[in-house]
Scaffold this motif. Structure first.
Motif, short mmCIF file in Angstrom:
data_model
loop_
_atom_site.label_atom_id
_atom_site.label_comp_id
_atom_site.label_asym_id
_atom_site.label_seq_id
_atom_site.Cartn_x
_atom_site.Cartn_y
_atom_site.Cartn_z
N THR A 29 0.91 -1.05 0.03
CA THR A 29 0.23 0.08 0.03
C THR A 29 0.86 1.30 0.12
N VAL A 30 0.57 2.14 -0.55
CA VAL A 30 1.29 3.54 -0.59
C VAL A 30 0.18 4.58 -0.08
N THR A 31 0.62 5.30 1.14
CA THR A 31 -0.24 6.32 1.63
C THR A 31 0.47 7.61 1.55
N PRO A 32 -0.02 8.69 1.95
CA PRO A 32 0.60 10.07 1.70
C PRO A 32 2.02 10.08 2.57
N ARG A 33 2.00 9.26 3.64
CA ARG A 33 3.34 9.20 4.43
C ARG A 33 4.11 8.15 4.22
N LEU A 34 3.73 6.96 4.02
CA LEU A 34 4.66 5.69 4.01
C LEU A 34 4.37 4.79 2.71
N ILE A 35 5.19 3.89 2.73
CA ILE A 35 4.91 2.84 1.55
C ILE A 35 5.10 1.32 2.44
N ARG A 36 4.27 0.66 2.26
CA ARG A 36 4.16 -0.70 3.05
C ARG A 36 4.10 -1.83 2.18
N PHE A 37 5.32 -2.61 2.28
CA PHE A 37 5.02 -4.15 1.56
C PHE A 37 4.73 -5.08 2.32
N HIS A 38 3.97 -5.88 1.55
CA HIS A 38 3.42 -7.32 2.23
C HIS A 38 4.41 -8.43 1.91
N VAL A 39 4.81 -9.03 2.90
CA VAL A 39 5.67 -10.06 2.70
C VAL A 39 5.19 -11.47 3.29
N THR A 40 5.02 -12.59 2.54
CA THR A 40 4.92 -13.76 3.08
C THR A 40 6.22 -14.83 3.32
N PRO A 41 6.41 -14.90 4.74
CA PRO A 41 7.87 -15.84 4.77
C PRO A 41 7.52 -17.23 4.58
N ALA A 42 8.48 -18.03 4.18
CA ALA A 42 8.43 -19.12 4.10
C ALA A 42 8.22 -20.16 5.35
N THR A 43 7.87 -21.08 5.38
CA THR A 43 7.44 -21.87 6.62
C THR A 43 8.57 -22.04 7.27
N GLY A 44 8.67 -21.73 8.69
CA GLY A 44 9.74 -21.98 9.43
C GLY A 44 10.58 -20.74 9.72
N THR A 45 10.28 -19.65 9.00
CA THR A 45 11.06 -18.60 9.13
C THR A 45 10.60 -17.80 10.33
N ARG A 46 11.68 -17.60 11.28
CA ARG A 46 11.36 -16.81 12.62
C ARG A 46 11.42 -15.27 12.32
N LEU A 47 10.25 -14.74 13.24
CA LEU A 47 10.13 -13.22 13.07
C LEU A 47 11.28 -12.37 13.42
N ASN A 48 12.13 -12.90 14.25
CA ASN A 48 13.45 -12.03 14.76
C ASN A 48 14.32 -12.07 13.66
N GLN A 49 14.44 -13.08 12.75
CA GLN A 49 15.32 -12.93 11.61
C GLN A 49 15.31 -11.55 10.93
N LEU A 50 13.72 -11.65 10.63
CA LEU A 50 13.55 -10.09 9.74
C LEU A 50 13.78 -8.96 10.62
N SER A 51 13.42 -8.90 12.02
CA SER A 51 13.58 -7.68 12.70
C SER A 51 15.03 -7.33 12.90
N LYS A 52 15.98 -8.22 12.73
CA LYS A 52 17.39 -7.94 12.98
C LYS A 52 17.87 -7.23 11.49
N LEU A 53 17.07 -7.30 10.65
CA LEU A 53 17.59 -6.75 9.22
C LEU A 53 16.91 -5.52 8.49
N SER A 54 16.40 -4.96 9.76
CA SER A 54 15.56 -3.62 9.47
C SER A 54 16.31 -2.58 8.99
N GLU A 55 17.77 -2.52 9.38
CA GLU A 55 18.46 -1.46 8.77
C GLU A 55 19.05 -1.75 7.49
N GLU A 56 19.43 -2.97 7.28
CA GLU A 56 19.87 -3.46 5.79
C GLU A 56 18.79 -3.40 4.82
N LEU A 57 17.50 -3.54 4.97
CA LEU A 57 16.30 -3.40 4.32
C LEU A 57 16.00 -1.97 3.93
#
Length: 365
Positions: A29-57
């Motif tokens: 979704t695109v709004t006046p203030r931000l862009i949001r991307f929807h991500v579907t992780p593969a089975t078994g993916t741990r959420l904290n793996q994504l959280s640690k990559l926020s700066e790289e993303l």
């Protein structure tokens, strides 16, 4: 825009793959203030793996930050836009369907739908607006005041404004809904709160709750420090007993710690509107729960709404000072938007068509 978003989605997938996180970006979704991307992780993916990559993303697409939130089986990556647009209150109000009584317009959420807050709802009653200087607390409160005045007649709503700075609510002083002059010092604030308590007690005796009375208090922590225990007791009584009598409290403060506000006063605000804060610790204090990501908000009207353990991000509606006389003239002339809808839940969201959907920009592979 479409090509750029598609390219950014590919870049984000590449970063995730390089860290052995299997995930697919399928829309957003695109709004006046931000862009949001929807991500579907593969089975078994741990959420904290994504959280640690926020700066790289964020770095991969040149964004200032990345806020990661989970919605059901989908992960959302939220990035602030470099060229954001304000959400004008009057334009938003003109697009709205009929509103329930005593419903404040907050702004739009990340899906582009309006965020409305029905104060008489049992889940709402009182609201605490928090955030650092520049987050937009007072501007949001002004928009709430103006939207209530525009959508409720004089027989349905009364307003009490407490403004220690003498500048936040001053442009709204001519609104006919004000039942008392704006309180600009401690003595005036005490008198206004005592008047509210007397009205509350009279309504309890008579078994009535209308017309609704809404008190807006700016710089709450500063007011409490200057006013002492007596002022705190008055505010606590309004917060504890006001809902049944049709009396509601909306207060703004920078950091709502129990040491400043008192635990009894703090526990009687079931709804929080949190703007930008400086640290995860301050975000937890302001929102009342951890992990909201409020420390990643960008300020200037970028807020989250916290109610019943749920978090909703929104861009607050903005009412420029130059447009306030138009609002006051419209209300004084009786040209309020006497719109009434069904009384539903406390937080109401209706699509208005403010957003561009990205779901069609990515093929599901």
């Amino acid at each position: 825009m479409r090509r750029r978003l598609d390219y950014q989605a590919t870049q984000l997938e590449a970063v995730l793959a390089s860290h052995k996180v299997r995930a697919h970006i399928w829309g957003g979704t695109v709004t006046p203030r931000l862009i949001r991307f929807h991500v579907t992780p593969a089975t078994g993916t741990r959420l904290n793996q994504l959280s640690k990559l926020s700066e790289e993303l964020a770095l991969s697409i040149g964004a200032a930050s990345c806020r990661i939130r989970r919605h059901g089986a989908t992960i959302d990556l939220e990035f602030p836009r470099q060229e954001h647009q304000p959400v004008r209150l009057l334009s938003l109000c003109e697009k709205l369907p009929p509103l329930p009584p005593c419903t404040a317009v907050l702004g739009i959420n990340v899906e582009g739908a309006p965020m409305l807050l029905r104060l008489p709802s049992p889940d709402v009653a009182h609201v605490l607006i928090c955030g650092t200087t520049g987050s937009g607390k007072t501007a949001l409160a002004r928009s709430m005041i103006a939207s209530l005045a525009l959508n409720n007649g004089l027989g349905d709503l009364g307003l009490v404004l407490v403004d220690p700075k003498g500048r936040g609510y001053a442009p709204l002083a001519a609104l006919p809904h004000l039942v008392r002059p704006i309180a600009r010092n401690i003595e005036d604030a005490v008198i206004s709160l005592e008047w509210l308590i007397a009205a509350m007690e009279r309504r309890d005796r008579e078994g009535i709750n209308g017309p609704r009375l809404v008190a807006f208090v700016d710089e709450l922590a500063d007011l409490l420090m200057a006013g002492g225990k007596s002022l705190e007791r008055s505010l606590t009584r309004v917060a504890q007993r006001g809902r049944e009598a049709g009396v509601h409290l909306v207060a703004c403060t920078q950091k709502p710690t129990a040491a400043v506000l008192g635990s009894l006063l703090k526990s009687n605000f079931p709804v929080r509107l949190v703007g930008s804060v400086s640290s995860p610790e301050d975000a937890k204090v302001a929102a009342g729960l951890a992990g909201t990501g409020a420390e990643l908000l960008t300020g200037r009207g970028d807020f989250i709404l916290v109610a019943k353990g749920q978090v909703h991000r929104l861009q607050a509606a903005y009412l420029p000072e130059a447009e306030i006389p138009e609002v006051v003239d419209r209300v004084r002339a009786g040209r309020t938007m006497h719109l009434r809808g069904e009384a539903g839940s406390g937080v109401i969201r209706r699509a208005v068509g403010w957003t561009g959907q990205l779901a069609s920009l990515r093929r599901i592979k």
